[in-house]
Design an enzyme around this catalytic site. Structure first.
Site, mmCIF file in Angstrom:
data_model
loop_
_atom_site.group_PDB
_atom_site.id
_atom_site.type_symbol
_atom_site.label_atom_id
_atom_site.label_comp_id
_atom_site.label_asym_id
_atom_site.label_seq_id
_atom_site.Cartn_x
_atom_site.Cartn_y
_atom_site.Cartn_z
ATOM 1 N N CYS A 76 -18.030 6.360 -8.924
ATOM 2 C CA CYS A 76 -17.356 5.095 -9.210
ATOM 3 C C CYS A 76 -18.188 4.244 -10.186
ATOM 4 C CB CYS A 76 -17.168 4.349 -7.891
ATOM 5 S SG CYS A 76 -16.331 2.789 -8.059
ATOM 6 N N CYS A 190 -13.879 4.284 -15.889
ATOM 7 C CA CYS A 190 -13.396 4.254 -14.505
ATOM 8 C C CYS A 190 -12.958 5.683 -14.214
ATOM 9 C CB CYS A 190 -12.228 3.281 -14.379
ATOM 10 S SG CYS A 190 -11.297 3.477 -12.835
ATOM 11 N N THR A 191 -13.380 6.202 -13.075
ATOM 12 C CA THR A 191 -13.134 7.622 -12.773
ATOM 13 C C THR A 191 -11.659 7.999 -12.691
ATOM 14 O OG1 THR A 191 -13.422 6.962 -10.484
ATOM 15 C CG2 THR A 191 -15.238 8.165 -11.532
HETATM 16 N N1 DGL Z 1 -12.583 4.505 -9.932
HETATM 17 C C1 DGL Z 1 -13.420 3.384 -9.827
HETATM 18 C C2 DGL Z 1 -14.380 3.231 -11.001
HETATM 19 O O1 DGL Z 1 -14.777 4.206 -11.578
HETATM 20 C C3 DGL Z 1 -12.795 2.059 -9.554
HETATM 21 C C4 DGL Z 1 -11.348 1.877 -9.292
HETATM 22 C C5 DGL Z 1 -11.199 0.683 -8.401
HETATM 23 O O2 DGL Z 1 -11.355 0.879 -7.201
HETATM 24 O O3 DGL Z 1 -11.001 -0.434 -8.897
HETATM 25 O O4 DGL Z 1 -14.767 2.143 -11.340
#
Ligand code: DGL
Length: 273
Positions: A76, A190-191
């Site tokens: 994340c 963001c992943t």
């Molecule tokens: N997938 C997460 C990231 O890489 C964040 C998504 C979220 O929960 O806002 O930041």
């Protein structure tokens, strides 16, 4: 702590986004065992204040510490921005997405880079700082924070109507940086976004994308080789998924994004906020 070659590798994310990192690790290191924790009960992290993100992240770090992981992949990006405040909760080394993304950019011949991310990652200025600190030449870093995109991706993979919403949102967030600012590449900060690269390529066919997951997998391999912790080749590793969210949805999404050797998908109680 004494780690063994057979110890698992932890991957954490606010949701299914970290599947994009697990997928990359499965490709590069198929013999490794992975334990994944997605905090589906609290997604999106990117719209929470910093103290809450740190508390939720430390809860996930402690989960991994109890499972004695030999490395923790902080998939994340939002958690990666506050990783220094979480690391004391584990004894193993951590590899985080933002550092990996900045490293990947530093090896490219670009002067204007775009980053799309959650609102928190954008506001923290974590990417511009690390990219500039890392890059040998002067790089302009533009970034935009997307309040809705991670959540839309989380729940809409494989659904044509939902994916149309994802694409509308991508256009809303990216058009300016790509068409007006003319960024030379875009970091998927963001992943969740690497899970929809087909859509991004369709909308912006000439835009090179940087997925930090690739660098994370390479960094992991280097660490395991350096420490003599690589699991013996020949016996394929397995993936065990835990979620504080919907177990059935996670099992479905894992298949949809091409994760392999799925051992189990189980519920883990969320931290109370
Ligand atoms: N997938 C997460 C990231 O890489 C964040 C998504 C979220 O929960 O806002 O930041």
């Amino acid at each position: 702590m004494q780690y063994r070659k057979d110890s698992p590798i932890g991957v954490i994310d606010s949701g299914i986004g970290g599947f994009s990192v697990a997928r990359q690790v499965q490709k590069l290191l198929p013999e490794e065992n992975l334990i994944y924790l997605g905090d589906g009960a609290h997604i999106p992290y990117g719209n929470h204040p910093q103290e809450t993100i740190v508390a939720m992240a430390r809860y996930m770090f402690r989960f991994m510490e109890r499972r004695q992981v030999k490395a923790l992949l902080v998939a994340c990006n939002t958690i990666s921005c506050v990783v220094e405040q979480c690391e004391s909760a584990v004894s193993c080394p951590t590899i985080n997405a933002v550092q990996a993304g900045a490293d990947a950019v530093s090896r490219m011949d670009v002067e204007k880079v775009g980053v799309i991310s959650t609102v928190f990652t954008h506001q923290s200025r974590c990417y511009p700082r690390r990219i500039r600190a890392q890059s040998p030449k002067k790089v302009v870093v533009l970034s935009c924070g997307c309040p809705d995109l991670a959540r839309l991706v989380e729940h809409n993979l494989g659904d044509p109507e939902g994916m149309a919403q994802v694409e509308d949102n991508l256009r809303k967030e990216l058009d300016h940086m790509v068409l007006v600012d003319k960024i030379q590449c875009c970091v998927l900060g963001c992943t969740h976004y690497p899970l929809v690269t087909d859509s991004i390529h369709k909308l912006y066919p000439d835009l090179p994308l940087v997925d930090p997951a690739e660098q994370m997998a390479l960094d992991l391999r280097d660490y395991l080789d350096r420490e003599g912790l690589r699991r013996e080749a020949g016996i394929p590793g397995r993936l065990d998924i835990f979620t504080t969210g919907d177990v059935k949805e996670y099992a479905l999404r894992a298949k949809q994004v091409g994760l392999e050797r799925l051992g189990s998908v189980a519920f883990y109680p969320p931290m109370e906020l």
